[in-house]
Design an enzyme around this catalytic site. Structure first.
Site, mmCIF file in Angstrom:
data_model
loop_
_atom_site.group_PDB
_atom_site.id
_atom_site.type_symbol
_atom_site.label_atom_id
_atom_site.label_comp_id
_atom_site.label_asym_id
_atom_site.label_seq_id
_atom_site.Cartn_x
_atom_site.Cartn_y
_atom_site.Cartn_z
ATOM 1 C CB CYS A 181 -1.002 -0.047 1.145
ATOM 2 S SG CYS A 181 -2.350 1.155 0.956
ATOM 3 C CD GLU A 184 -2.075 -6.278 5.083
ATOM 4 O OE1 GLU A 184 -2.387 -5.115 5.358
ATOM 5 O OE2 GLU A 184 -1.481 -6.605 4.031
ATOM 6 C CG HIS A 195 -4.026 -3.481 2.709
ATOM 7 N ND1 HIS A 195 -3.020 -3.026 3.531
ATOM 8 C CD2 HIS A 195 -4.667 -2.384 2.262
ATOM 9 C CE1 HIS A 195 -3.061 -1.709 3.579
ATOM 10 N NE2 HIS A 195 -4.048 -1.296 2.820
#
Length: 196
Positions: A78, A180, A178
């Site tokens: 990001c 994650e 993202h």
């Protein structure tokens, strides 16, 4: 495998740490210690925040020069991806200059909203570092600024116009989304990076 997650007051570091903890054989540490970062097998440069104040923080800690000097695989996420570039329109910010591409503010033309928030698909470019089965898969984005397409674009995503959603230059890898927060697809992307 030792993974250093660069700690610089970014907003999403805990979720990155949790994602690493879910992967077998990974010893992940959240740190701003130069020696730990320099000697890690892999480095993750996460980010949720504003470009200008983040660059000031990196300079104060000497992390800007450290990141530029790293030779092991580094993954920017990001804002971390945007800061690897030359320049960001966000508060007229000179970034790390590792990837010679510019970061622009989205200019909605068809009723799109900024920030670009939610799930969107990946269009992998030839020779990308990502697993081929990730082509067309969806990942989670939250951003108002984007990296232009260029010679280091590894995947694109379409919002307002096609933009770079994955980058690679030498040992520097990056995702605008993202991983994650992107479920099984994001987990595979992290595994692809750790396999570099």
């Amino acid at each position: 495998m030792k993974v250093a997650i660069i700690n610089y007051n970014a907003g999403n570091v805990q979720s990155v740490l949790f994602a690493m903890d879910r992967l077998p054989g990974i010893d992940a540490t959240l740190t701003d210690d130069h020696e730990l970062i320099r000697t890690a097998d892999k480095v993750i440069f996460p980010g949720v925040g504003e470009a200008n104040s983040t660059m000031k923080h990196l300079r104060q800690k000497g992390l800007d020069d450290l990141i530029r000097s790293l030779t092991q695989p580094v993954l920017g996420i990001c804002l971390g991806m945007q800061l690897l570039c030359d320049y960001s329109e966000e508060n007229d910010t000179e970034c790390l200059g590792i990837i010679p591409q510019h970061v622009r503010l989205f200019q909605p033309g068809n009723g799109e909203k900024v920030p670009h928030m939610g799930w969107n698909s990946l269009d992998l470019q030839p020779g990308t570092w990502l697993s081929p089965e990730l082509d067309g898969q969806y990942t989670y984005f939250v951003h108002s600024y984007y990296v232009e397409k260029g010679p280091y674009t590894a995947a694109t995503t379409n919002y307002c116009q096609p933009f770079t959603s994955v980058l690679r230059k030498d040992n520097f890898y990056a995702t605008q989304f993202h991983p994650e927060k992107s479920g099984k697809v994001g987990e595979q992307i992290l595994k692809d990076f750790l396999a570099q």
